[in-house]
Design a protein around this motif. Structure first.
Motif, PDB file in Angstrom:
ATOM      1  N   SER A  50     108.108  51.199  93.170  1.00  0.00           N
ATOM      2  CA  SER A  50     109.346  51.251  92.410  1.00  0.00           C
ATOM      3  C   SER A  50     109.391  52.466  91.495  1.00  0.00           C
ATOM      4  N   ASN A  51     108.314  53.245  91.471  1.00  0.00           N
ATOM      5  CA  ASN A  51     108.344  54.446  90.653  1.00  0.00           C
ATOM      6  C   ASN A  51     107.553  55.577  91.282  1.00  0.00           C
ATOM      7  N   GLY A  52     107.805  56.776  90.832  1.00  0.00           N
ATOM      8  CA  GLY A  52     107.033  57.917  91.300  1.00  0.00           C
ATOM      9  C   GLY A  52     107.523  58.417  92.639  1.00  0.00           C
ATOM     10  N   THR A  53     106.991  59.547  93.051  1.00  0.00           N
ATOM     11  CA  THR A  53     107.374  60.177  94.299  1.00  0.00           C
ATOM     12  C   THR A  53     106.293  59.884  95.321  1.00  0.00           C
ATOM     13  N   SER A  54     106.687  59.563  96.534  1.00  0.00           N
ATOM     14  CA  SER A  54     105.667  59.266  97.534  1.00  0.00           C
ATOM     15  C   SER A  54     106.055  59.855  98.885  1.00  0.00           C
ATOM     16  N   VAL A  55     105.051  59.967  99.715  1.00  0.00           N
ATOM     17  CA  VAL A  55     105.219  60.525 101.053  1.00  0.00           C
ATOM     18  C   VAL A  55     104.486  59.622 102.028  1.00  0.00           C
ATOM     19  N   ALA A  56     105.081  59.327 103.155  1.00  0.00           N
ATOM     20  CA  ALA A  56     104.384  58.546 104.174  1.00  0.00           C
ATOM     21  C   ALA A  56     104.718  59.128 105.537  1.00  0.00           C
ATOM     22  N   PHE A  57     103.727  59.198 106.384  1.00  0.00           N
ATOM     23  CA  PHE A  57     103.909  59.808 107.706  1.00  0.00           C
ATOM     24  C   PHE A  57     104.750  58.915 108.621  1.00  0.00           C
ATOM     25  N   ASN A  58     105.743  59.544 109.235  1.00  0.00           N
ATOM     26  CA  ASN A  58     106.660  58.852 110.119  1.00  0.00           C
ATOM     27  C   ASN A  58     107.143  59.891 111.123  1.00  0.00           C
ATOM     28  N   LEU A  59     106.943  59.647 112.395  1.00  0.00           N
ATOM     29  CA  LEU A  59     107.338  60.637 113.409  1.00  0.00           C
ATOM     30  C   LEU A  59     108.122  59.962 114.520  1.00  0.00           C
ATOM     31  N   GLN A  60     109.250  60.566 114.851  1.00  0.00           N
ATOM     32  CA  GLN A  60     110.110  60.009 115.897  1.00  0.00           C
ATOM     33  C   GLN A  60     110.371  61.063 116.961  1.00  0.00           C
ATOM     34  N   SER A 119     109.945  61.072 102.658  1.00  0.00           N
ATOM     35  CA  SER A 119     109.554  61.087 101.246  1.00  0.00           C
ATOM     36  C   SER A 119     110.451  60.135 100.464  1.00  0.00           C
ATOM     37  N   ARG A 120     109.999  59.741  99.286  1.00  0.00           N
ATOM     38  CA  ARG A 120     110.818  58.937  98.376  1.00  0.00           C
ATOM     39  C   ARG A 120     110.723  59.501  96.981  1.00  0.00           C
ATOM     40  N   GLN A 121     111.881  59.765  96.422  1.00  0.00           N
ATOM     41  CA  GLN A 121     111.971  60.351  95.084  1.00  0.00           C
ATOM     42  C   GLN A 121     113.080  59.639  94.346  1.00  0.00           C
ATOM     43  N   PHE A 122     112.776  59.172  93.149  1.00  0.00           N
ATOM     44  CA  PHE A 122     113.807  58.471  92.383  1.00  0.00           C
ATOM     45  C   PHE A 122     114.639  59.429  91.559  1.00  0.00           C
ATOM     46  N   ASP A 123     115.891  59.079  91.379  1.00  0.00           N
ATOM     47  CA  ASP A 123     116.757  59.757  90.419  1.00  0.00           C
ATOM     48  C   ASP A 123     116.758  61.272  90.597  1.00  0.00           C
ATOM     49  N   ASP A 165     121.094  67.462  96.504  1.00  0.00           N
ATOM     50  CA  ASP A 165     120.661  67.467  97.906  1.00  0.00           C
ATOM     51  C   ASP A 165     119.690  68.616  98.194  1.00  0.00           C
ATOM     52  N   VAL A 166     119.043  69.106  97.149  1.00  0.00           N
ATOM     53  CA  VAL A 166     118.149  70.259  97.288  1.00  0.00           C
ATOM     54  C   VAL A 166     116.805  69.825  97.894  1.00  0.00           C
ATOM     55  N   LEU A 167     116.260  70.659  98.784  1.00  0.00           N
ATOM     56  CA  LEU A 167     114.941  70.366  99.338  1.00  0.00           C
ATOM     57  C   LEU A 167     113.878  70.660  98.287  1.00  0.00           C
ATOM     58  N   ASP A 168     112.883  69.794  98.228  1.00  0.00           N
ATOM     59  CA  ASP A 168     111.751  70.021  97.333  1.00  0.00           C
ATOM     60  C   ASP A 168     110.630  70.597  98.209  1.00  0.00           C
ATOM     61  N   MET A 169     110.410  71.897  98.083  1.00  0.00           N
ATOM     62  CA  MET A 169     109.500  72.579  99.006  1.00  0.00           C
ATOM     63  C   MET A 169     108.061  72.093  98.893  1.00  0.00           C
ATOM     64  N   SER A 170     107.606  71.783  97.676  1.00  0.00           N
ATOM     65  CA  SER A 170     106.208  71.364  97.579  1.00  0.00           C
ATOM     66  C   SER A 170     106.050  69.950  98.154  1.00  0.00           C
ATOM     67  N   LEU A 171     107.098  69.145  97.971  1.00  0.00           N
ATOM     68  CA  LEU A 171     107.060  67.806  98.569  1.00  0.00           C
ATOM     69  C   LEU A 171     107.119  67.919 100.099  1.00  0.00           C
ATOM     70  N   LEU A 172     107.921  68.862 100.569  1.00  0.00           N
ATOM     71  CA  LEU A 172     108.013  69.088 102.011  1.00  0.00           C
ATOM     72  C   LEU A 172     106.650  69.523 102.555  1.00  0.00           C
ATOM     73  N   ALA A 173     105.976  70.388 101.811  1.00  0.00           N
ATOM     74  CA  ALA A 173     104.646  70.837 102.239  1.00  0.00           C
ATOM     75  C   ALA A 173     103.687  69.649 102.307  1.00  0.00           C
ATOM     76  N   TRP A 183     116.521  68.452 105.825  1.00  0.00           N
ATOM     77  CA  TRP A 183     117.662  68.002 105.021  1.00  0.00           C
ATOM     78  C   TRP A 183     117.239  66.825 104.158  1.00  0.00           C
ATOM     79  N   THR A 184     118.131  66.456 103.254  1.00  0.00           N
ATOM     80  CA  THR A 184     117.831  65.328 102.369  1.00  0.00           C
ATOM     81  C   THR A 184     118.944  64.292 102.461  1.00  0.00           C
ATOM     82  N   GLY A 185     118.652  63.103 101.997  1.00  0.00           N
ATOM     83  CA  GLY A 185     119.667  62.050 101.931  1.00  0.00           C
ATOM     84  C   GLY A 185     119.303  61.113 100.802  1.00  0.00           C
TER      85      GLY A 185
END
Ligand code: FAD
Ligand code: FES
Lengths: 82, 371
Positions: free
Chosen positions: B238-248, B260-264, B268-276, B298-300
């Motif tokens: 419910s808090n913090g930023t997280s990343v989990a592997f998912n491939l389709q 990725s999951r980022q609150f608040d 729609d800007v990409l977060d490059m370090s999160l992307l890395a 892209w982001t959503g």
């Protein structure tokens, strides 16, 4: 002006040193660089590495034609699904 | 059109599924959408039986049954593939998670099977050596949700009339659009995702940003949707930023990578370090990804409710106002189930599964609203 030899889909082409693969493609009889999922021809659009329309295979590796300079003996293949 | 029976606000996958379901049951629907891209345009389209809490599992399992009845009729552009999900255990200790998940799925009559490390490598050769094992869920699949949404609306035929415009105010049994049009109906159903906060003038939903990346087309090499077993835990944090592997593996030969999951983070800007971080995580499971090209990112925004479950049913205070909101990261999977529950309640029919856990009344403070 010195020229180098490259191949595009097996066809040998002499090009000026320093031109991009996109420029070399435009000198052939088929200016497209890849086929879309539905089989439509796609050509370079933005010429600055953003649109990703100009993907080709260069020596077996997928590259952007507009961002790659021709090198001697480069093998370029227009990419479809492979 | 004669006066509609129901106005549906929002034509994402949830609003479209609701409009289609209501039209099938003989109601006339006015479907309003502002044409802006929502969560449906941004998502992965994984139809996945999540089992992290019993109510989520019940809705997923029910909805997946409804999807399986529908997929045979869907045209090719809906991109349905019955790929199943392989949940991956990176380390030995995650095998316990796989076993728990298997038991929970079995209780909901969803088939799944534990997979050994060796079998994992045999069925998905791109996975790195040394993963501990996994769980195969054969009933999961993928679709291309934006096209499914459009197709569902078409299936409604003349019973669904579309309005392009922005709903700016709710009135009793009416909706006012930005251009001044006032639509009236017996019921108004809000399926407009995060925008419901503004229309209801209360902070019901929280934005959880996600970002995705997609590769160039390559010869098909991956058969299942691959997800790390730690996904549930990180998805529900419910808090913090997280990343989990998912491939389709998309039908085009592209590989879609999440997530990725980022609150608040409402932009729609990409977060490059999160992307890395995301891509690094992905190469830990599929090393050859490092040789492939990413062509788009892209982001959503996911719309999350306070307890992680959607709000499905009547608003406890406003007569004639209904909600289908808060589907967070599972709205495509649960769209058909959600739509069926809404239609059952609206038509006073007995739903196929207990809908108490999803009723909006649990999260809306009745006194405050009516004061
Ligand atoms: C990165 C990411 C990955 C995801 N992956 C998956 C997945 O793999 N599987 C899965 O099941 N789910 C996934 N999801 C979740 C899923 O996409 C959402 O739960 C689902 O799309 C929500 O649909 P919706 O119809 O409620 O909302 P939306 O798609 O947001 O639709 C709402 C619509 O209402 C319109 N609207 C808003 N306000 C107004 C107004 N005032 N007037 C008129 N129209 C209005 C919007 O423009 C939009 O068209 C993912 C989400 C994200 C962000
Ligand atoms: S032409 Fe746009 S990336 Fe090459």
């Amino acid at each position: 002006m010195s020229k180098i030899a490259i191949t595009i889909d097996g066809e040998r082409l002499w090009v000026k040193v320093g031109i991009s693969v996109a420029a070399a493609l435009s000198m052939t009889s088929q200016p497209h660089c890849r086929l879309s999922v539905s089989g439509q021809p796609r050509a370079p659009f933005c010429s600055m590495g953003i649109c990703q329309e100009c993907r080709v295979s260069i020596n077996g590796v997928r590259r952007l034609a507009c961002q790659t300079l021709c090198q001697a003996d480069m093998h370029i293949t227009r990419s479809d699904n492979g | 059109m004669k006066r509609a029976d129901v106005i549906v606000v929002g034509a994402g996958i949830i609003g479209s599924a609701c409009a289609w379901q209501l039209a099938r049951r003989g109601l006339r629907v006015a479907l309003v959408d502002d044409g802006l891209p929502g969560a449906t345009a941004a998502g992965m389209g994984h139809l996945v039986c999540m089992a992290d809490n019993p109510a989520e599992l019940a809705l997923c399992a029910y909805s997946l049954r409804l999807w399986r009845e529908l997929v045979a009729q869907m045209p090719e552009h809906c991109a349905w593939r019955s790929c199943g999900t392989l949940w991956l255990a990176e380390h030995e200790d995650e095998l316990a998670l796989a076993e728990q998940k298997q038991q929970r799925l079995a209780a909901a009559e969803a088939e799944s099977r534990l997979v050994s490390a060796g079998e994992l490598r045999r069925c998905e050769p791109l996975l790195r050596h040394g993963l501990a094992g996994g769980l195969h869920v054969p009933g999961d699949g993928i679709v291309y949700a934006p096209n499914v949404a459009r197709w569902l609306i078409e299936q409604g035929g003349e019973a669904i009339v579309r309005y392009r415009g922005s709903a700016v105010a709710l009135e009793p049994q009416a909706v006012r659009l930005a251009d001044g049009t006032r639509l009236t109906a017996d019921a108004v159903l809000l399926a407009c995702g995060l925008a419901a906060n503004a229309l209801l003038a209360e902070p019901l939903l929280r934005a959880k940003k996600g970002q995705l990346a997609i590769t160039d087309r390559y010869p098909p090499q991956v058969r299942h949707q691959l997800v790390e077993l730690g996904y549930g835990a990180s998805a529900h944090a419910s808090n913090g930023t997280s990343v989990a592997f998912n491939l389709q593996a998309r039908p085009t030969g592209q590989l879609l990578l999440g997530s990725s999951r980022q609150f608040d983070a409402p932009d729609d800007v990409l977060d490059m370090s999160l992307l890395a971080t995301m891509l690094q995580r992905a190469t830990q499971f599929v090393p050859s990804l490092a040789q492939m090209n990413i062509i788009r990112c892209w982001t959503g925004q996911r719309a999350a409710s306070a307890d992680g479950l959607p709000l499905l049913g009547p608003h406890p205070v406003h007569d004639g106002l209904w909600l289908a909101l808060g589907h967070e990261g599972l709205g495509v999977t649960t769209a058909l189930g959600s739509a069926a529950l809404i239609a059952d309640r609206l038509l006073r029919q007995r739903p196929a599964i207990d809908d108490t856990p999803y009723r909006p009344v649990r999260l809306l403070t009745v006194e405050e609203v009516s004061a």
